[in-house]
Scaffold this motif. Structure first.
Motif, PDB file in Angstrom:
ATOM      1  N   MET A  67      -9.720  -9.554 -12.540  1.00  0.00           N
ATOM      2  CA  MET A  67      -9.729  -9.611 -11.084  1.00  0.00           C
ATOM      3  C   MET A  67      -8.330  -9.387 -10.542  1.00  0.00           C
ATOM      4  N   ALA A  68      -8.268  -8.773  -9.376  1.00  0.00           N
ATOM      5  CA  ALA A  68      -6.980  -8.530  -8.726  1.00  0.00           C
ATOM      6  C   ALA A  68      -6.510  -9.789  -8.004  1.00  0.00           C
ATOM      7  N   THR A  69      -5.223 -10.014  -8.044  1.00  0.00           N
ATOM      8  CA  THR A  69      -4.638 -11.133  -7.318  1.00  0.00           C
ATOM      9  C   THR A  69      -4.193 -10.653  -5.940  1.00  0.00           C
ATOM     10  N   LYS A  70      -3.780 -11.588  -5.094  1.00  0.00           N
ATOM     11  CA  LYS A  70      -3.291 -11.214  -3.771  1.00  0.00           C
ATOM     12  C   LYS A  70      -2.057 -10.330  -3.882  1.00  0.00           C
ATOM     13  N   ALA A  71      -1.217 -10.593  -4.858  1.00  0.00           N
ATOM     14  CA  ALA A  71      -0.019  -9.767  -5.052  1.00  0.00           C
ATOM     15  C   ALA A  71      -0.418  -8.346  -5.462  1.00  0.00           C
ATOM     16  N   ASP A  72      -1.444  -8.215  -6.299  1.00  0.00           N
ATOM     17  CA  ASP A  72      -1.923  -6.890  -6.685  1.00  0.00           C
ATOM     18  C   ASP A  72      -2.430  -6.119  -5.471  1.00  0.00           C
ATOM     19  N   LEU A  73      -3.172  -6.793  -4.604  1.00  0.00           N
ATOM     20  CA  LEU A  73      -3.698  -6.137  -3.408  1.00  0.00           C
ATOM     21  C   LEU A  73      -2.577  -5.744  -2.452  1.00  0.00           C
ATOM     22  N   ALA A  74      -1.563  -6.589  -2.339  1.00  0.00           N
ATOM     23  CA  ALA A  74      -0.420  -6.249  -1.490  1.00  0.00           C
ATOM     24  C   ALA A  74       0.304  -5.026  -2.036  1.00  0.00           C
ATOM     25  N   ASP A  75       0.486  -4.958  -3.350  1.00  0.00           N
ATOM     26  CA  ASP A  75       1.115  -3.787  -3.963  1.00  0.00           C
ATOM     27  C   ASP A  75       0.274  -2.538  -3.739  1.00  0.00           C
ATOM     28  N   LEU A  76      -1.040  -2.683  -3.807  1.00  0.00           N
ATOM     29  CA  LEU A  76      -1.934  -1.550  -3.584  1.00  0.00           C
ATOM     30  C   LEU A  76      -1.814  -1.042  -2.151  1.00  0.00           C
ATOM     31  N   VAL A 119       0.800  -1.238  -0.175  1.00  0.00           N
ATOM     32  CA  VAL A 119       2.077  -0.547  -0.054  1.00  0.00           C
ATOM     33  C   VAL A 119       1.983   0.835  -0.682  1.00  0.00           C
ATOM     34  N   TRP A 120       1.369   0.933  -1.854  1.00  0.00           N
ATOM     35  CA  TRP A 120       1.223   2.217  -2.526  1.00  0.00           C
ATOM     36  C   TRP A 120       0.382   3.180  -1.692  1.00  0.00           C
ATOM     37  N   MET A 121      -0.698   2.668  -1.097  1.00  0.00           N
ATOM     38  CA  MET A 121      -1.549   3.518  -0.266  1.00  0.00           C
ATOM     39  C   MET A 121      -0.799   4.004   0.964  1.00  0.00           C
ATOM     40  N   LEU A 122       0.000   3.147   1.572  1.00  0.00           N
ATOM     41  CA  LEU A 122       0.778   3.540   2.746  1.00  0.00           C
ATOM     42  C   LEU A 122       1.804   4.611   2.383  1.00  0.00           C
TER      43      LEU A 122
END
Length: 67
Positions: A31-40, A42-45
């Motif tokens: 499962m993804a953590t909140k930090a993983d989602l935040a990194d995602l 940023v990467w998408m932006l």
């Protein structure tokens, strides 16, 4: 007056419980953590901005190359 131990006992450590806990841990490992989602995010932006710049550069090049 005696004081009771403040720690609470966990579930019994039976073989069934240990197998269930192993399955839960294995599932949560993916499962993804909140930090993983935040990194995602940023990467998408960054990817979106880069693609917009590239698309804009193609438009400018096409306009300059047209007679």
């Amino acid at each position: 007056m005696t004081t009771a131990n403040a720690t609470t006992a966990g579930p019994p450590q039976t073989d069934d419980w240990l197998e269930w806990r192993g399955r839960v841990d294995e599932r949560l490992e993916h499962m993804a953590t909140k930090a993983d989602l935040a990194d995602l995010k940023v990467w998408m932006l960054k990817t979106m901005i880069t693609s917009m710049i590239g698309f804009g550069a193609l438009i400018v090049a096409a306009i300059r190359l047209l007679p």
